[in-house]
Write an enzyme that holds these catalytic residues in place. Sequence first.
Site, PDB file in Angstrom:
ATOM      1  N   CYS A  12      -5.395   5.473   0.621  1.00  0.00           N
ATOM      2  CA  CYS A  12      -5.308   4.027   0.007  1.00  0.00           C
ATOM      3  C   CYS A  12      -4.756   3.094   0.655  1.00  0.00           C
ATOM      4  O   CYS A  12      -4.275   3.015   1.767  1.00  0.00           O
ATOM      5  CB  CYS A  12      -4.715   4.065  -1.398  1.00  0.00           C
ATOM      6  SG  CYS A  12      -3.019   4.734  -1.390  1.00  0.00           S
ATOM      7  N   ASN A  13      -4.374   1.774  -0.116  1.00  0.00           N
ATOM      8  CA  ASN A  13      -3.733   0.634   0.627  1.00  0.00           C
ATOM      9  C   ASN A  13      -2.306   0.926   0.643  1.00  0.00           C
ATOM     10  O   ASN A  13      -1.644   0.965   1.692  1.00  0.00           O
ATOM     11  CB  ASN A  13      -4.145  -0.677  -0.214  1.00  0.00           C
ATOM     12  CG  ASN A  13      -5.551  -1.403   0.486  1.00  0.00           C
ATOM     13  OD1 ASN A  13      -5.787  -1.242   1.620  1.00  0.00           O
ATOM     14  ND2 ASN A  13      -5.938  -1.984  -0.385  1.00  0.00           N
TER      15      ASN A  13
END
Length: 115
Positions: A12-13
């Site tokens: 993910c980020n």
Amino acid sequence: MNLDRLYVLLVCNLGASTGVMVTKMKEIAAESQKLKDVDIKIEAHPAGDILEYIDDFDVVMLGPQIKHRFKDLEILCKEKNKPVTVIDTKDYGSVNGGNILKTAIILKLEALKGE
């Protein structure tokens, strides 16, 4: 075909919302009779750290918020012989860890067939 190990890397980020998904997936795996004898590891890490972790996992799943990076990360995953997919937006948004875990299992089993 016997599934004895399932190591899932959620990418993910930053890891915050995906960390919630890890917790949910672990809960579901722990409650599952079908998975009771499977060695399961599920972790979330930022996309920028993927090189540090990818070798330790069987399956890579991208959070929908970074699906724009799929092509680049798919190249890396293919080089490392790791199946990769983008997590379904509806499953991610509703924290449906069961469906996401099922997708991870399918990816792993398909990869085993190809070996």
